[in-house]
Design an enzyme around this catalytic site. Structure first.
Site, short mmCIF file in Angstrom:
data_model
loop_
_atom_site.label_atom_id
_atom_site.label_comp_id
_atom_site.label_asym_id
_atom_site.label_seq_id
_atom_site.Cartn_x
_atom_site.Cartn_y
_atom_site.Cartn_z
N LYS A 13 0.65 -1.08 0.08
CA LYS A 13 0.04 0.06 0.20
C LYS A 13 0.85 1.16 0.06
O LYS A 13 0.37 2.35 -0.68
CB LYS A 13 -0.91 0.03 1.26
CG LYS A 13 -1.80 -1.12 1.05
CD LYS A 13 -2.92 -1.02 2.60
CE LYS A 13 -2.18 -1.00 3.73
NZ LYS A 13 -1.45 -1.99 4.38
N ARG A 88 -8.92 1.26 9.44
CA ARG A 88 -8.54 0.22 9.98
C ARG A 88 -9.56 -0.88 10.47
O ARG A 88 -9.34 -2.07 10.99
CB ARG A 88 -7.17 0.13 10.68
CG ARG A 88 -6.12 -0.25 9.79
CD ARG A 88 -4.80 -0.23 10.79
NE ARG A 88 -3.90 -0.88 10.25
CZ ARG A 88 -2.75 -0.70 9.92
NH1 ARG A 88 -2.49 0.57 9.36
NH2 ARG A 88 -1.68 -1.23 9.66
N ARG A 127 12.24 -6.35 4.57
CA ARG A 127 11.82 -5.03 4.45
C ARG A 127 12.77 -4.10 5.32
O ARG A 127 13.15 -4.47 6.54
CB ARG A 127 10.42 -4.63 4.84
CG ARG A 127 9.97 -3.28 4.61
CD ARG A 127 8.57 -3.12 4.50
NE ARG A 127 7.81 -3.30 5.61
CZ ARG A 127 6.62 -2.59 5.64
NH1 ARG A 127 5.69 -2.45 4.78
NH2 ARG A 127 5.89 -2.95 6.92
N ARG A 155 12.11 -2.29 10.78
CA ARG A 155 11.06 -1.77 11.75
C ARG A 155 10.69 -2.86 12.88
O ARG A 155 10.72 -3.96 12.44
CB ARG A 155 9.82 -1.45 11.11
CG ARG A 155 9.47 -0.14 10.67
CD ARG A 155 8.39 -0.17 9.22
NE ARG A 155 7.25 -0.64 10.03
CZ ARG A 155 6.00 -0.62 9.37
NH1 ARG A 155 5.77 0.22 8.08
NH2 ARG A 155 4.89 -0.88 9.99
N ARG A 166 0.06 -8.92 13.65
CA ARG A 166 -0.59 -7.77 12.62
C ARG A 166 -1.36 -8.33 11.71
O ARG A 166 -2.41 -7.77 11.35
CB ARG A 166 0.45 -6.76 12.17
CG ARG A 166 1.55 -5.87 13.33
CD ARG A 166 2.37 -5.70 12.43
NE ARG A 166 2.29 -4.35 11.41
CZ ARG A 166 3.40 -4.12 10.40
NH1 ARG A 166 4.38 -4.63 10.42
NH2 ARG A 166 3.15 -3.15 9.73
P1 AMP Z 1 1.39 0.76 9.13
O1 AMP Z 1 2.54 1.37 8.78
O2 AMP Z 1 0.24 1.08 8.52
O3 AMP Z 1 1.60 -0.69 9.11
O4 AMP Z 1 1.12 0.90 10.52
C1 AMP Z 1 1.90 0.53 11.73
C2 AMP Z 1 1.13 0.45 13.13
O5 AMP Z 1 0.78 1.76 13.20
C3 AMP Z 1 0.07 -0.34 13.10
O6 AMP Z 1 0.47 -1.95 13.28
C4 AMP Z 1 -0.67 0.09 14.14
O7 AMP Z 1 -0.13 -0.30 15.46
C5 AMP Z 1 -0.39 1.56 14.01
N1 AMP Z 1 -1.47 2.17 13.09
C6 AMP Z 1 -1.30 2.73 11.58
N2 AMP Z 1 -2.40 3.23 11.26
C7 AMP Z 1 -3.38 2.75 12.02
C8 AMP Z 1 -4.84 3.07 12.36
N3 AMP Z 1 -5.38 3.63 11.19
N4 AMP Z 1 -5.40 2.71 13.21
C9 AMP Z 1 -4.79 2.16 14.39
N5 AMP Z 1 -3.70 1.93 14.51
C10 AMP Z 1 -2.80 2.47 13.55
#
Ligand code: AMP
Length: 210
Positions: A13, A88, A127, A155, A166
């Site tokens: 994404k 989400r 990654r 990360r 996740r």
């Molecule tokens: P991502 O980079 O989008 O995979 O996000 C990394 C982490 O940030 C996720 O595993 C959540 O802990 C938090 N996070 C990101 N976006 C959201 C969201 N819309 N709602 C809740 N937690 C989020």
């Protein structure tokens, strides 16, 4: 155009969203990136988010809603946005509709990037992120320039156990958004995200009629 990118963590994404944002001239609103920025800057919000992120859990809806609300008021988001990693869950989807409603907009389309879980787990292990710029690379598929290779980091939430959590959060709370938007009558475009970046991008542009 307001567009949501749906798909499991690691489906691509962020990569596709950045390309789309550039081509369409609208910002990418990526809550994960915003939360990581807040962490780097050591803000109170970042401190609060850390324990959820490190465990692979969702941070509270109210936290991300504040970030998205602010991002949507920026002038560059005047004509639309690409939402990456937000919403989400159904509550976030409803809040987003409310926010867009206030400014006379609505979600125009969903792009659902489909990648099987085994492929995701393999992808995430390769990654790497540049802590200075936030740029994302992959040891096999998008190798970094040699001069920055040494400073790249993984990360913390890309480690296998957290990735599995996740994915389970994704399966239970985020994946149902595909059906949610379908039943709301929003066009949902599915793309096979296992193919090379350029091919996926080409298909998305075609599906969106761009
Ligand atoms: P991502 O980079 O989008 O995979 O996000 C990394 C982490 O940030 C996720 O595993 C959540 O802990 C938090 N996070 C990101 N976006 C959201 C969201 N819309 N709602 C809740 N937690 C989020």
């Amino acid at each position: 155009m307001d567009l949501i990118l749906l798909g499991a963590p690691g489906a691509g994404k962020g990569t596709q969203g950045a390309l789309l944002a550039e081509r369409m001239g609208v910002p990418k609103i990526a809550t994960g990136d915003m939360l990581r920025d807040a962490l780097r800057q050591g803000t109170a919000l970042g401190q609060e988010a850390r324990r959820y992120m490190d465990a692979g859990e969702l941070v509270p809806d109210s936290v991300v809603l504040g970030l998205v609300r602010e991002a949507l008021t920026k002038p560059e988001a005047r004509t639309g946005a690409i939402f990456d990693g937000y919403p989400r869950n159904v509550a976030q989807a409803e809040s987003l509709s409310g926010l867009l409603d206030e400014i006379g907009r609505r979600i125009d389309a969903i792009v659902y990037i489909d990648v099987p879980e085994e492929v995701i787990v393999r992808r995430m292990s390769g990654r790497r992120t540049d802590p200075q710029t936030g740029a994302v690379y992959h040891l096999e598929h998008a190798p970094p320039p040699a001069e920055i290779a040494e400073r790249l980091v993984q990360r913390p939430d890309d480690q296998e156990e957290t990735v599995r959590n996740r994915l389970s959060v994704y399966r239970q709370t985020t994946a149902p958004l595909v059906a949610f938007y379908e039943s709301a009558g929003v066009p949902v475009h599915r793309v096979d995200g296992t193919r090379p970046i350029e091919q996926v991008q080409g298909e998305i542009m075609e599906l969106l009629g761009q």
